[in-house]
Enzyme design. Sequence first.
Site, PDB file in Angstrom:
ATOM      1  N   ASP A 212      -2.174 -52.142   5.469  1.00  0.00           N
ATOM      2  CA  ASP A 212      -2.690 -50.812   5.779  1.00  0.00           C
ATOM      3  C   ASP A 212      -3.258 -50.149   4.520  1.00  0.00           C
ATOM      4  O   ASP A 212      -2.770 -50.391   3.414  1.00  0.00           O
ATOM      5  CB  ASP A 212      -1.558 -49.962   6.371  1.00  0.00           C
ATOM      6  CG  ASP A 212      -2.093 -48.774   7.154  1.00  0.00           C
ATOM      7  OD1 ASP A 212      -3.321 -48.677   7.349  1.00  0.00           O
ATOM      8  OD2 ASP A 212      -1.266 -47.952   7.571  1.00  0.00           O
TER       9      ASP A 212
ATOM     10  N   ASN B  16      -6.125 -51.819  17.721  1.00  0.00           N
ATOM     11  CA  ASN B  16      -7.256 -51.598  16.809  1.00  0.00           C
ATOM     12  C   ASN B  16      -8.615 -51.656  17.521  1.00  0.00           C
ATOM     13  O   ASN B  16      -9.587 -51.077  17.063  1.00  0.00           O
ATOM     14  CB  ASN B  16      -7.263 -52.620  15.661  1.00  0.00           C
ATOM     15  CG  ASN B  16      -6.194 -52.385  14.616  1.00  0.00           C
ATOM     16  OD1 ASN B  16      -5.762 -53.322  13.938  1.00  0.00           O
ATOM     17  ND2 ASN B  16      -5.736 -51.146  14.461  1.00  0.00           N
TER      18      ASN B  16
HETATM   19  C1  IPE Z   1      -6.340 -51.691   7.561  1.00  0.00           C
HETATM   20  O1  IPE Z   1      -6.220 -50.418   7.122  1.00  0.00           O
HETATM   21  C2  IPE Z   1      -5.651 -51.999   8.854  1.00  0.00           C
HETATM   22  C3  IPE Z   1      -6.551 -52.643   9.861  1.00  0.00           C
HETATM   23  C4  IPE Z   1      -6.579 -52.238  11.097  1.00  0.00           C
HETATM   24  C5  IPE Z   1      -7.387 -53.763   9.492  1.00  0.00           C
HETATM   25  P1  IPE Z   1      -6.712 -49.119   7.889  1.00  0.00           P
HETATM   26  O2  IPE Z   1      -8.060 -49.330   8.472  1.00  0.00           O
HETATM   27  O3  IPE Z   1      -5.660 -48.657   8.842  1.00  0.00           O
HETATM   28  O4  IPE Z   1      -6.818 -48.118   6.670  1.00  0.00           O
HETATM   29  P2  IPE Z   1      -6.456 -46.573   6.610  1.00  0.00           P
HETATM   30  O5  IPE Z   1      -5.062 -46.418   7.188  1.00  0.00           O
HETATM   31  O6  IPE Z   1      -7.469 -45.856   7.424  1.00  0.00           O
HETATM   32  O7  IPE Z   1      -6.523 -46.251   5.169  1.00  0.00           O
HETATM   33 MG    MG Z   2      -4.138 -47.331   8.786  1.00  0.00          MG
END
Ligand code: IPE
Ligand code: MG
Length: 210
Positions: free
Chosen positions: A2, A50
């Site tokens: 993350d 996601n």
């Molecule tokens: C990567 O980080 C996690 C994935 C879904 C690939 P994020 O996209 O959640 O990053 P932040 O939380 O917005 O910084």
């Molecule tokens: Mg995130």
Amino acid sequence: MDGNGRWATERHLPRNSGHKEGVKTMIRIASACNDRALPYVSFYAFSTENKYRPASEVKGLISLMSRMDEVADELVKRNIKLNVMGEISYFDEKIQAVIRDSVARTSSLTGGVVNIGLNYGGRDEILRAADMYRSCLGKQPFGDFLYTAGQPDPDILIRTGGEMRLSNFMLYQLAYTELFFTETYWPDFSEEELDAIIREYYKRDRRFGK
Ligand code: IPE
Ligand code: MG
């Protein structure tokens, strides 16, 4: 993994360049784990939730999956098997083919396993396993139907990016796992920090409820 988005935003870059950097970190940390003789490592790359992010970000994340062959190149060099956790039929045929080829290229390797969650959700995994478990009338252990069949439960979970939750990751397997949370954004996660967490892990007293 993350913090990719915030890493990019702080640099006035599009969020997807944070995800791109995140892939590099994933390869770097997978290699570091192999150097430290840690045989099983799992990465949560793309969750079942996601896909409800803005379309442009989802497109960027999915297009990064076409670079799975680069991940496989590194794994082949290191004799590591790639195991994909999640329902990949969600992705278009071209992406599925890259994923399947990458998995196939590493399928007989014996020096360790890297699990990557792609369209992965812990609850989905449990429901899917429960269906198969019921069909076999309980003649096989439940764990045989999880994506991690044959692997031990994780000793350590690391979540970067400062949030303190599991977000639907390996819900069954993490029952007695030691949890570590760090503010570091995933692209900045280093071998030094990995080592610090491993040192901290050895100070913990694990009783597994006994
Ligand atoms: C990567 O980080 C996690 C994935 C879904 C690939 P994020 O996209 O959640 O990053 P932040 O939380 O917005 O910084
Ligand atoms: Mg995130």
